[in-house]
Motif scaffolding. Structure first.
Motif, PDB file in Angstrom:
ATOM      1  N   ASN A   1      15.458   9.491  -5.423  1.00  0.00           N
ATOM      2  CA  ASN A   1      15.768   8.762  -4.846  1.00  0.00           C
ATOM      3  C   ASN A   1      15.784   8.952  -2.916  1.00  0.00           C
ATOM      4  N   LYS A   2      15.359  10.208  -2.935  1.00  0.00           N
ATOM      5  CA  LYS A   2      15.088  10.500  -1.563  1.00  0.00           C
ATOM      6  C   LYS A   2      14.256  10.040  -0.714  1.00  0.00           C
ATOM      7  N   PHE A   3      13.181   9.717  -1.660  1.00  0.00           N
ATOM      8  CA  PHE A   3      11.930   9.274  -1.493  1.00  0.00           C
ATOM      9  C   PHE A   3      11.887   7.835  -0.671  1.00  0.00           C
ATOM     10  N   ASP A   4      10.880   7.220   0.331  1.00  0.00           N
ATOM     11  CA  ASP A   4      11.129   5.449   0.330  1.00  0.00           C
ATOM     12  C   ASP A   4       9.928   5.407   0.514  1.00  0.00           C
ATOM     13  N   THR A   5       8.326   5.778   0.292  1.00  0.00           N
ATOM     14  CA  THR A   5       7.490   4.795   0.840  1.00  0.00           C
ATOM     15  C   THR A   5       6.475   4.986  -1.074  1.00  0.00           C
ATOM     16  N   ILE A   6       5.838   4.456  -1.078  1.00  0.00           N
ATOM     17  CA  ILE A   6       4.891   4.249  -2.362  1.00  0.00           C
ATOM     18  C   ILE A   6       4.536   5.384  -2.579  1.00  0.00           C
ATOM     19  N   GLY A   7       3.690   5.972  -1.385  1.00  0.00           N
ATOM     20  CA  GLY A   7       2.719   6.791  -0.967  1.00  0.00           C
ATOM     21  C   GLY A   7       3.876   8.103  -1.174  1.00  0.00           C
ATOM     22  N   GLU A   8       4.864   8.550  -1.175  1.00  0.00           N
ATOM     23  CA  GLU A   8       5.864   9.541  -0.982  1.00  0.00           C
ATOM     24  C   GLU A   8       6.330   9.915  -2.347  1.00  0.00           C
ATOM     25  N   ILE A   9       6.773   8.257  -3.444  1.00  0.00           N
ATOM     26  CA  ILE A   9       7.330   8.529  -4.230  1.00  0.00           C
ATOM     27  C   ILE A   9       5.789   9.401  -5.626  1.00  0.00           C
ATOM     28  N   ALA A  10       4.850   8.521  -4.974  1.00  0.00           N
ATOM     29  CA  ALA A  10       3.416   8.508  -5.561  1.00  0.00           C
ATOM     30  C   ALA A  10       2.825  10.336  -5.825  1.00  0.00           C
ATOM     31  N   LYS A  11       3.037  11.198  -4.427  1.00  0.00           N
ATOM     32  CA  LYS A  11       2.776  11.758  -4.636  1.00  0.00           C
ATOM     33  C   LYS A  11       4.130  13.015  -5.017  1.00  0.00           C
ATOM     34  N   PHE A  12       5.187  12.807  -5.249  1.00  0.00           N
ATOM     35  CA  PHE A  12       6.096  13.516  -6.352  1.00  0.00           C
ATOM     36  C   PHE A  12       5.930  13.441  -7.450  1.00  0.00           C
ATOM     37  N   VAL A  13       5.620  12.511  -7.910  1.00  0.00           N
ATOM     38  CA  VAL A  13       4.879  12.141  -9.267  1.00  0.00           C
ATOM     39  C   VAL A  13       4.351  12.584  -9.574  1.00  0.00           C
ATOM     40  N   GLN A  14       2.886  12.537  -8.684  1.00  0.00           N
ATOM     41  CA  GLN A  14       1.813  13.623  -9.582  1.00  0.00           C
ATOM     42  C   GLN A  14       2.104  14.973  -9.139  1.00  0.00           C
ATOM     43  N   GLU A  15       3.133  15.517  -8.475  1.00  0.00           N
ATOM     44  CA  GLU A  15       2.880  17.168  -8.607  1.00  0.00           C
ATOM     45  C   GLU A  15       3.974  17.222  -9.707  1.00  0.00           C
ATOM     46  N   LEU A  16       4.879  16.043 -10.485  1.00  0.00           N
ATOM     47  CA  LEU A  16       5.168  16.151 -11.430  1.00  0.00           C
ATOM     48  C   LEU A  16       4.323  16.246 -12.377  1.00  0.00           C
ATOM     49  N   LEU A  17       3.618  15.407 -12.208  1.00  0.00           N
ATOM     50  CA  LEU A  17       2.763  15.419 -13.739  1.00  0.00           C
ATOM     51  C   LEU A  17       1.552  17.016 -13.844  1.00  0.00           C
ATOM     52  N   GLU A  18       1.365  17.270 -12.415  1.00  0.00           N
ATOM     53  CA  GLU A  18       0.084  18.450 -12.184  1.00  0.00           C
ATOM     54  C   GLU A  18       1.394  19.693 -12.731  1.00  0.00           C
ATOM     55  N   GLY A  19       2.605  19.718 -12.577  1.00  0.00           N
ATOM     56  CA  GLY A  19       3.329  20.440 -13.331  1.00  0.00           C
ATOM     57  C   GLY A  19       3.515  21.728 -12.151  1.00  0.00           C
TER      58      GLY A  19
ATOM     59  N   ASP B   1       1.038  -1.215   0.450  1.00  0.00           N
ATOM     60  CA  ASP B   1      -0.402  -0.079  -0.214  1.00  0.00           C
ATOM     61  C   ASP B   1       1.411   1.194   0.173  1.00  0.00           C
ATOM     62  N   GLU B   2       0.080   2.472  -0.087  1.00  0.00           N
ATOM     63  CA  GLU B   2       1.442   3.630  -0.250  1.00  0.00           C
ATOM     64  C   GLU B   2       2.189   3.709   0.836  1.00  0.00           C
ATOM     65  N   ASN B   3       2.243   3.566   2.013  1.00  0.00           N
ATOM     66  CA  ASN B   3       3.135   2.937   2.947  1.00  0.00           C
ATOM     67  C   ASN B   3       4.616   2.398   3.377  1.00  0.00           C
ATOM     68  N   SER B   4       3.723   1.219   2.168  1.00  0.00           N
ATOM     69  CA  SER B   4       5.013   0.333   2.285  1.00  0.00           C
ATOM     70  C   SER B   4       6.607   1.300   1.790  1.00  0.00           C
ATOM     71  N   ASN B   5       7.337   0.255   2.596  1.00  0.00           N
ATOM     72  CA  ASN B   5       8.561   1.322   2.304  1.00  0.00           C
ATOM     73  C   ASN B   5       9.434   0.285   1.185  1.00  0.00           C
ATOM     74  N   LEU B   6       9.604   0.639   0.246  1.00  0.00           N
ATOM     75  CA  LEU B   6      10.689   0.304  -0.974  1.00  0.00           C
ATOM     76  C   LEU B   6      11.922  -0.089  -0.529  1.00  0.00           C
ATOM     77  N   LYS B   7      12.710   1.075  -0.285  1.00  0.00           N
ATOM     78  CA  LYS B   7      13.830   0.368   0.611  1.00  0.00           C
ATOM     79  C   LYS B   7      14.088   0.013   1.590  1.00  0.00           C
ATOM     80  N   TYR B   8      13.297  -0.388   2.917  1.00  0.00           N
ATOM     81  CA  TYR B   8      13.738  -1.798   3.902  1.00  0.00           C
ATOM     82  C   TYR B   8      12.772  -3.073   3.571  1.00  0.00           C
ATOM     83  N   ASP B   9      11.390  -2.105   3.305  1.00  0.00           N
ATOM     84  CA  ASP B   9      11.159  -3.658   3.200  1.00  0.00           C
ATOM     85  C   ASP B   9      11.095  -4.166   1.971  1.00  0.00           C
TER      86      ASP B   9
END
Lengths: 339, 82
Positions: B64-82, B27-35
């Motif tokens: 690289n500075k983001f660890d969880t799925i949610g953090e990554i998704a938020k970053f990508v969302q903001e990028l796409l929405e300009g 889920d969005e809280n899953s930590n990709l680097k550590y879990d």
């Protein structure tokens, strides 16, 4: 003959094709000229031809005998991306690699390297080490059996009388901060392969720790022990042994006292593997400052093909040396593939 | 489905493929680097899927500075929405 002289001699007339994607940089243009004049490699400059020619004119560098890969030619990039996407080892889709190749000549250079148009990609003057590593991982990918990109270097230590005279290779002092046991095994294997290719040595690789052969018990020692076991399982053809303190690794006298098992590495190691970046960074600086050693590298290793990162502050002579080392490695890699 | 959740789903599916785990465990809280010990080479595959879906360029160095799925998704969302 010192390390670099031997490398230059082996690079001469190699026919290895080296791509420089930071082609409007003065130092890159000067290094390209010298590499071409000395026949160490066939040079390709990747970028906008008009910008490259303007930079060459500004810095008074003759481009005779140097190819230019036009990264503004969208049709050529499209064709190359198509070929790239058809390779079995690709990690990026055609669209993803093309997007990057159009945005950054380094990615274009890596793409041309992946499809075999060039053998080496050389960057680092305007890209950070992290960017070069990431680009290499994305476009070129890792070599079979390698789990991490790492680095290897070579000391030339005045007065040191080791199994290779004044020379001693070491890894990894630049990339992996706290490698796992698997990563450490991968670093050791990559170091052995790189050093054999570059210097022609039979690698004898010591996994360093603060314990020798079970003299201490600690989780940090366990990691090195486990890494040694993994490396031996993955590559039984290589001489990788540990765990050893530094003196047990390089001094036959100390090894005879401290190492209790039969070892072809103890006391005769020509490659040492630091357990983490703390030890690696401190170790290299101690040897450089206290023993007044020259340290060649660090060279990146672990990619499917040779990707070279240079220091942003490197003088032209260092760039030429790094190119020559990359050329020798690429030449050996080609020979191995042909066999 | 909104953009954020769409991105979360793409990342979940790719990570499930890479790690051979049930997508429902992510889920969005899953930590990709550590879990999930997702390495940068594996993140390339995840990012490539997102780039292809949205025809965008995502700078992996910044990710690289983001660890969880949610953090990554938020970053990508903001990028796409300009």
């Amino acid at each position: 003959m010192d390390v670099l002289e031997s490398v230059f001699a082996r690079a001469e007339g190699s026919g290895i094709r080296v791509c420089f994607p930071e082609a409007t940089e003065e130092k890159i243009l000067l290094a390209s000229r010298e590499v071409t004049d000395k026949h160490y490699a066939v040079v390709s400059l990747a970028g906008d031809p008009a910008a490259i020619k303007a930079a060459a004119a500004q810095y008074n560098v003759d481009l005779t005998g140097i190819d230019i890969i036009d990264t503004t030619d969208e049709e050529a990039l499209e064709k190359a991306a198509e070929l790239y996407a058809g390779t079995t080892t690709t990690m990026l889709s055609k669209k993803a690699v093309l997007r990057r190749a159009k945005a950054d000549p380094m990615y274009a250079g890596l793409m041309y390297q992946a499809i075999g148009d060039v053998d080496v990609c050389f960057a680092g003057l305007t890209h950070t080490t992290g960017e070069v590593i990431l680009g290499g991982q994305m476009v070129i990918g890792l070599a079979d059996g390698v789990s991490v990109v790492s680095s290897v270097g070579i000391f030339n230590i005045p007065g040191y009388e080791g199994s290779e005279g004044q020379l001693l290779a070491f890894g990894d002092s630049a990339v992996n901060t706290n490698p796992s046991d698997e990563d450490l095994a991968s670093i050791a294997i990559s170091c052995c392969d790189t050093i054999r290719a570059l210097l022609g040595w039979e690698p004898r690789c010591a996994m360093l720790s603060f314990s020798t052969d079970g003299s201490m018990e600690h989780s940090m020692v366990d990691k090195v022990r486990s890494a040694t076991k993994i490396a031996n399982e993955l590559r039984p053809d290589l001489l990788i042994d540990g765990e050893f303190q530094f003196d047990s690794a390089v001094s036959p006298r100390v090894a005879a006292k401290k190492v209790r098992h039969d070892s072809k590495v103890a006391g005769r190691a020509n490659i040492v593997i630091w357990p983490d970046l703390n030890a690696g960074n401190i170790g290299v600086k101690l040897v450089q400052y206290l023993a007044r050693a020259d340290a060649y590298g660090p060279m990146l290793q672990g990619f499917r093909k040779i990707v070279c990162d240079c220091s942003r502050g490197a003088p032209v002579s260092e760039l030429v040396g790094n190119v020559a080392m990359s050329v020798v490695r690429a030449k050996e890699l080609k020979t191995l593939k042909e066999e | 489905m909104d953009l954020y959740n769409e991105i979360v789903d793409i990342i979940r599916n790719k990570v499930a493929d890479i790690r051979h785990v049930d997508v429902e465990t992510l889920d969005e809280n899953s930590n990709l680097k550590y879990d999930y010990q997702i390495k940068s080479t594996e993140m390339v595959v995840v990012i490539s899927a997102l780039e292809d879906e949205y025809d965008a360029y995502i700078d992996l160095m910044k990710l690289n500075k983001f660890d969880t799925i949610g953090e990554i998704a938020k970053f990508v969302q903001e990028l796409l929405e300009g």
